[in-house]
Design a protein around this motif. Structure first.
Motif: not given
Ligand code: SAM
Length: 306
Positions: A216-217, A223, A181, A220, A213, A185, A242-243, A247
């Motif tokens: 990913l936190r 999330v 991940y 990113f 989840h 990114r 995930a950005t 948001d």
């Protein structure tokens, strides 16, 4: 009354103690590739289905729910009209198809490790790809997506991870880790977004979804998990967006409808503002499971499903 004796059945286990049965009209094709066992079958309720290593990937009747849910929340969360997109996996070509509904996209790359699966889908599932592979903006590569991302220095506005589950001996295990991940990114533009299919969100089976989840936190700044019911899977299905900037949980019904109208060519059958609001409103037990999950998935300790 349906007479079970009158059909051939395909039985898929969702957990070691549960399963879902589909009446089968015919097997369209069956093959063993270098990476997996492939079947394309015609079912009585859902039309054609793609099955890899015994697991249904999508069905003709409800694939629009899965593929629209996978692609649009991410494409609509790119900060500005998305110009480029990457599909990781995506065999059937329907994920690519959804990405190509954005006229702003000039380059859409799909990297699937299994060229034989892609060829079988091209030939036998035209209802799903609907010509996406022939779009001049599409670039399809048959290679391991992790190797591709490690090698390329290209950046994408949107990346979507549409992979098979990380089965032992399967080709996708090292694409569900913090290190992978992080690579995703790094290959996103500064306003970029990613989405992924993240397994079941049914009661008692949340560990996969919540640990991805949690992982990913680590990587990113924003999330958000969401879910939808995929009827042919017989279970609610989880996705994660995930950005880097936007948001998705702050995009209200009107904002999503406006973005769809501005960015997407042609009607969508599933995704709109209301569907977005519903999908991102996870119920209490799932929010609690997310909050309690501590596992971060790493290359050293990958997630492997039984
Ligand atoms: N809709 C699906 C589901 O429900 O899980 C996933 C769709 S798609 C058919 C999954 C694709 O991921 C397969 O075609 C498989 O070949 C591909 N894949 C698996 N491992 C991969 C890897 N390491 N790199 C790229 N593609 C991979």
């Amino acid at each position: 009354m349906i007479n079970p004796q009158g059909y051939k059945w395909f039985f898929e286990t969702t957990t070691p103690a549960e399963g879902h049965m589909h009446a089968i009209k015919r097997t369209v094709v069956e093959a063993r590739t270098k990476f997996q066992h492939v079947e394309i079958m015609e079912t009585t309720s859902y039309g054609k289905v793609l099955v890899l290593d015994g697991r249904i990937q999508s069905s003709q009747a409800d694939e629009f729910i899965y593929h629209e849910a996978l692609v649009h929340p991410g494409m609509l969360a790119v900060d500005g009209p998305p110009r480029s997109g990457l599909v990781i996996g995506g065999g059937e070509g329907a994920t690519l198809r959804e990405m190509l509904k954005y006229p702003s996209v000039t380059r859409a790359v799909m990297v699937d490790i299994d060229g034989e699966v892609v060829e079988l889908c091209k030939r036998h599932l035209p209802e799903m790809h609907r010509g996406a592979f022939e779009d001049p903006r599409a670039e399809v590569r048959a290679e391991d997506a992790r190797a591709y991302l490690e090698r390329t220095s290209d950046r994408f506005d949107f990346i979507t991870i549409d992979l098979v589950e990380p089965l032992e001996e399967g080709p996708a295990c090292m694409l569900f880790t913090r290190e992978f991940y992080t690579l995703v990114r790094e290959r996103l533009t500064p306003g970029g977004a990613m989405t992924m299919q993240a397994g079941m969100t049914k009661l008692g089976e949340l560990a996969f979804f919540t640990s991805l989840h949690r992982t990913l936190r680590e990587v990113f700044p924003v999330v958000a998990g969401y879910q939808t019911f995929v009827s042919c899977f017989g279970t609610p299905w989880g996705f994660i967006a995930a950005t880097k900037r936007v948001d998705t949980t702050r995009q209200d019904v009107a904002a999503v409808d406006t973005l769809v109208a501005e960015r997407v060519r042609g009607p969508l059958d599933y995704w709109d503002g209301q569907t977005h609001a519903h999908a991102f409103s996870l119920p209490r037990f799932i929010r609690k499971a997310i909050a309690q999950q501590t596992r971060v998935v790493t290359d050293a300790q990958p997630l492997i499903m039984a």
